[in-house]
Design an enzyme around this catalytic site. Sequence first.
Site, short mmCIF file in Angstrom:
data_model
loop_
_atom_site.label_atom_id
_atom_site.label_comp_id
_atom_site.label_asym_id
_atom_site.label_seq_id
_atom_site.Cartn_x
_atom_site.Cartn_y
_atom_site.Cartn_z
N ALA A 124 56.14 -81.39 32.49
CA ALA A 124 56.34 -80.04 31.95
C ALA A 124 57.81 -79.76 31.64
O ALA A 124 58.12 -78.88 30.84
CB ALA A 124 55.83 -79.00 32.95
N LYS A 125 58.72 -80.48 32.30
CA LYS A 125 60.16 -80.34 32.05
C LYS A 125 60.61 -78.89 32.07
O LYS A 125 61.40 -78.46 31.22
CB LYS A 125 60.55 -81.06 30.76
CG LYS A 125 60.20 -82.56 30.76
CD LYS A 125 60.76 -83.30 29.56
CE LYS A 125 60.45 -84.79 29.62
NZ LYS A 125 59.03 -85.13 29.41
N ARG A 126 60.12 -78.14 33.05
CA ARG A 126 60.53 -76.75 33.18
C ARG A 126 61.97 -76.67 33.68
O ARG A 126 62.49 -77.64 34.26
CB ARG A 126 59.60 -76.02 34.16
CG ARG A 126 58.11 -76.05 33.79
CD ARG A 126 57.83 -75.51 32.42
NE ARG A 126 56.42 -75.24 32.20
CZ ARG A 126 55.76 -75.54 31.08
NH1 ARG A 126 56.36 -76.14 30.08
NH2 ARG A 126 54.49 -75.22 30.95
N ASP B 133 61.97 -81.35 25.22
CA ASP B 133 61.30 -82.65 25.33
C ASP B 133 61.56 -83.46 24.08
O ASP B 133 62.13 -82.97 23.12
CB ASP B 133 59.80 -82.45 25.57
CG ASP B 133 59.22 -83.55 26.47
OD1 ASP B 133 59.44 -84.73 26.18
OD2 ASP B 133 58.56 -83.21 27.45
#
Lengths: 270, 270
Positions: free
Chosen positions: B94-96, A98
């Site tokens: 969450a950018k998983r 991120d």
Amino acid sequence: MNFIRALNSVWRENNTLLCIGLDPDPAKFPAHLQHRPDAIFEFCRAIVDATADLVCCFKPQIAYFAARRAEDQLEALIEHIHIRHPATPVILDAKRGDIGSTAEQYAIEAFERFQADAVTINPYMGRDSIEPYLAYRDKGIILLCRTSNPGGSDLQFLDVGGEKLYERVARLVSKEWDVNGQCALVVGATFPSEIARVRTLIGDMPLLVPGIGAQGGDIETTVRAGCTPSGVGLIINSSRAILYAGKGEDYANTARSVAEATRNAINFHR
Amino acid sequence: MNFIRALNSVWRENNTLLCIGLDPDPAKFPAHLQHRPDAIFEFCRAIVDATADLVCCFKPQIAYFAARRAEDQLEALIEHIHIRHPATPVILDAKRGDIGSTAEQYAIEAFERFQADAVTINPYMGRDSIEPYLAYRDKGIILLCRTSNPGGSDLQFLDVGGEKLYERVARLVSKEWDVNGQCALVVGATFPSEIARVRTLIGDMPLLVPGIGAQGGDIETTVRAGCTPSGVGLIINSSRAILYAGKGEDYANTARSVAEATRNAINFHR
């Protein structure tokens, strides 16, 4: 603990390149653990205590804990490893990625809350997205490069000006991003020729290699492709093939037997 | 709730493209909240209740909760939004990104534990890494495409056979991965010409656009570049500029004023 120095020590002192991935799935636990409130911790703890002398790292996968509201058991597990097996580094497999201000929060999560010695990171957002982790100089930053899943090729294998995207990632990390010598790369065992290619690009940087065991990667080709000239440089991960080898109360001993055989198979080809 | 349908309803019924990002940093909270054990929940709850009629989505950033061992407050916050503002979708930022078996666990985390209506995902590991999320047919899957940070160009702007990597991601998602019409893309407001380029590639697919406000993106150029012909299609996120506009006990009212002005500025250019 300094992750890279600890890794170099434990590679030699334990004579092993094996990493055990802690992916606790309660549906696969032995019956005697099924109804314990701390079953996730206890399942992993017994594996850890039975195998610590056979491994160079433990690698808990945070998704398995988060899916079951068990972050407290992950904290307890990492604390247990640090107290009982203080020479063994812990890699938190989280694959975060991120922008800077949010990455700072993820770095706090990994290094301050969970006390991990290293964390896995996704490189898609570029250099400034990893800088907050690099500010923790003793910690290891392990970036995804060439992953072991079928879809790994969708982006990573694209040609970017005469090289593949994963090769560009390897070069960027080793030549530009890793200013303090604290990075490593993830390269799947399902692609031995690509492990060899990455090794030529990065010198002695450690490689975390998932994909042996359940995912079908071959130990001999992995070791030959990825070891440094001095016979180290690899963190070869196995998770399910070790964790779920036994189904009874003696599952940790069964796990030890499989871990020992895996370590020996790796060492045979070093 | 079906995320895409709910988004289309709320865009029109609330007449807004604004999304408020919930990035709670306790160091910036008003003094009267500082020592409450539920300060993170309460800070966000007051913002949510003061602004719900002005937004098309709320977007909590999980890192800010995880860094402070506050997953329980995130659960409570999302539950509060669902009960009190049932028409407003919640995007878990969450950018998983991980292989299938682990992605299944992250999907449980986002959709079953936290009850999010949509989640942000990193595309670096390819198609099979998003399939476990797609199995939740009512949920939104929002993939990183062109991010608003300086390092976003390191990989995303590389040329891959006559197009940039972010363009390839946009084409892959819209033409191949999004078989059920449940995907969206993240494109930063700092690159309006690239928002326009992505819009030409993906038809009416929603775009989540971070980067206005604290990150410096321009509202007019963003709206002109990204809206669909019918004047929707954008989820324009602002976080810090709204959350921390006020420093006193009336911070939620101050946040409302800034949110209202931002919504109006967006609508002026639609």
